[in-house]
Enzyme design. Sequence first.
Site, PDB file in Angstrom:
ATOM      1  N   LEU A 314       0.823  -1.202   0.000  1.00  0.00           N
ATOM      2  CA  LEU A 314       0.000   0.000   0.000  1.00  0.00           C
ATOM      3  C   LEU A 314       0.858   1.252   0.000  1.00  0.00           C
ATOM      4  CD1 LEU A 314      -2.781   1.247   0.078  1.00  0.00           C
ATOM      5  CD2 LEU A 314      -2.750   1.089   2.567  1.00  0.00           C
ATOM      6  N   VAL A 318       0.815   4.320  -2.783  1.00  0.00           N
ATOM      7  CA  VAL A 318       0.487   5.709  -2.465  1.00  0.00           C
ATOM      8  C   VAL A 318       1.741   6.546  -2.249  1.00  0.00           C
ATOM      9  CG1 VAL A 318      -1.704   5.009  -1.441  1.00  0.00           C
ATOM     10  CG2 VAL A 318       0.296   5.244   0.022  1.00  0.00           C
ATOM     11  N   SER A 319       2.876   6.078  -2.765  1.00  0.00           N
ATOM     12  CA  SER A 319       4.134   6.788  -2.543  1.00  0.00           C
ATOM     13  C   SER A 319       4.091   8.209  -3.079  1.00  0.00           C
ATOM     14  CB  SER A 319       5.291   6.014  -3.186  1.00  0.00           C
ATOM     15  OG  SER A 319       5.059   5.853  -4.584  1.00  0.00           O
ATOM     16  N   LYS A 363     -11.882   8.538   8.635  1.00  0.00           N
ATOM     17  CA  LYS A 363     -12.614   7.441   7.995  1.00  0.00           C
ATOM     18  C   LYS A 363     -11.822   6.154   8.131  1.00  0.00           C
ATOM     19  CE  LYS A 363     -14.616   6.162   3.497  1.00  0.00           C
ATOM     20  NZ  LYS A 363     -14.790   6.593   2.091  1.00  0.00           N
ATOM     21  N   ASP A 454     -21.446   7.938  -6.384  1.00  0.00           N
ATOM     22  CA  ASP A 454     -22.290   7.832  -5.184  1.00  0.00           C
ATOM     23  C   ASP A 454     -22.754   9.206  -4.717  1.00  0.00           C
ATOM     24  OD1 ASP A 454     -23.646   6.350  -3.278  1.00  0.00           O
ATOM     25  OD2 ASP A 454     -21.982   6.302  -1.862  1.00  0.00           O
TER      26      ASP A 454
END
Length: 622
Positions: A314, A318-319, A363, A454
């Site tokens: 991960l 997301v580096s 979150k 959404d």
Amino acid sequence: MRAKPNHVFYVLLIFLCYSHRSEAQLPSTQGYTCTANQTTTPQPCQTYVFYRAMAPDFLDLASIADLFSVSRLMISKPSNISSPSAPLVPNQPLFVPITCSCNSVNSSMSISYANLSYTIKPADTFYEVSTTHFQNLTTYQSVGVVNPTLVATNLTIGVNVVFPIFCKCPNSTQLQNGVNHLVSYVVQPSDNLSTVASRFGIQTQSIIDVNGNNTRTWDTIFVPVTQLPELTQPTVVPSSSTPEDDDRKGVVTGLAIGLGITGFLLILVFGFWVYREGSLKKRIIMAGDEEKQRSKMNKEVKGNKGLMGMEVSLMADVSDCLDKYRVFGIDELQEATDGFSDSCLIQGSVYKGRIDKEVYAIKKMNWNACEELKILQKVNHGNLVKLEGFCIDSLQANCYLVYEYVDNGSLYSWLHENENEKLSWKTRLRIAIDVANGLQYIHEHTRPRVVHKDIKSSNILLDTNMRARIANFGLAKSGCNAITMHIVGTQGYIAPEYLADGVVSTKMDVFSFGVVLLELISGELAIDEDGNALWASAGKVLEGNDEDKARKLKNWVDKAFFGESCSMETLMNVMTVAVSCVHRDPSKRPNMVDIVYALCKSEDLFHDISDDALSDPAVMGR
């Protein structure tokens, strides 16, 4: 890192292009110009490209589907392939669907192409990707025109580049003559127009009528067809040995092995029988205890290695975010939320927490935050909730996204749960414009375009000034005009084409926004207790003459407006926008640019209250 440039190669390439191919003989290498005229050439349209499977990277439908941002099923069906998971062979012919439209590239030029996004990898160049991956369905010159801010010889690895795949939509005359598709086909060295026409089951003159009679190798031509021809796919050659031979050999071999093993086991059992009887129970107990300990240790080691691997994976994904966002520690978040207690819970899995005197919305997620992070790092707009940072907890296999805290909660709570204080019409219209501006940004100013997927009143948050911000990009998708088999969303807001066929496009956000507009106008839930969708009956309000429309609109709007002075013209205009947004046909829904313009135009009407003002409760009575 930068993709490796090859300056000598580019100089040689340009020299060859201009020495051996004159402008008068070939169409512009920058693309096929067009005029966005819906009357003569309906735009956009779905068409196909003729593509060939090739080694080593594109010998399966999954890799080709990813390249063109479509599903495997969308290729296998028109290509006469029985299973989307079937392997391919080199040069196997395929029909790949694309969405073609006329796109403006500058103030004086528009090109007809399908907008495909490609992420640059090491050693990639515009030329390399155009000629190999996309098999000359575009040109490096056209890629340069469509991406004017990028330098072809100095590309950053990981940057997204738009590759314009050449295509054309049938004009009105061609449609009347039964031409449903103009298939993009790249002329091969062994081709002539006659062989191409034969492959598609049409007359050679049909191709000449569309493309002229001066095509060259590697040109993209457009083949007019009423329907796609059935492609002949290769079959697997069976083995030369017969089933009977294989069965006979198997029986003999099996018997020989079986007899040998049986004899050995009998000797072994007899020899160790006494010893086994004396010590078996003790050894079983000891071995059992040891095995339990060993199993426990192995599980702990494997678990830790797995979690460490997940964390490393991960973090690698997301580096690019590390220098843009704050990386919080899990201890900070635990302390800020009192151990993620229910007293700090805002909604769902979102908690309120204070860190260094700043309040955040935290979150809590599983290990599926990578896509949301990748999308959020590309967007920055005042009407989108701002991501402040994130945290990775490898021990619990959780990821946390830390957002700015928006003080006044969700639009849903203000419309449907707050009985003491109702939003004014002017505030509601301002909220609608804020949301529309946020959606216009992610639809029009990100590359590839982002689809939120959404949009609903509970995902619209209001700050201290009652200005709206779009939240929760957990379902968002970067790139559109794709098909998914995994339907997600909230009942009452889901666009019909997405629910039925899994079609992902910006028009599904437009539909959901239309439902939110209807909520703002009526004050009603998107779907009632009986399962009736609010949007399903909205169109009836605009049926009939002006007097009928005004009467039905008065019965539709929220009773909270009874004491306000808001013009019937404004309400009717916003209602018209909402109904157009929830049209069943996505091609007939407006885009967010038009929606923002129409709503801002309505806002100006507050300074010109008409005689039809809905300020009299007697007039507004249901």
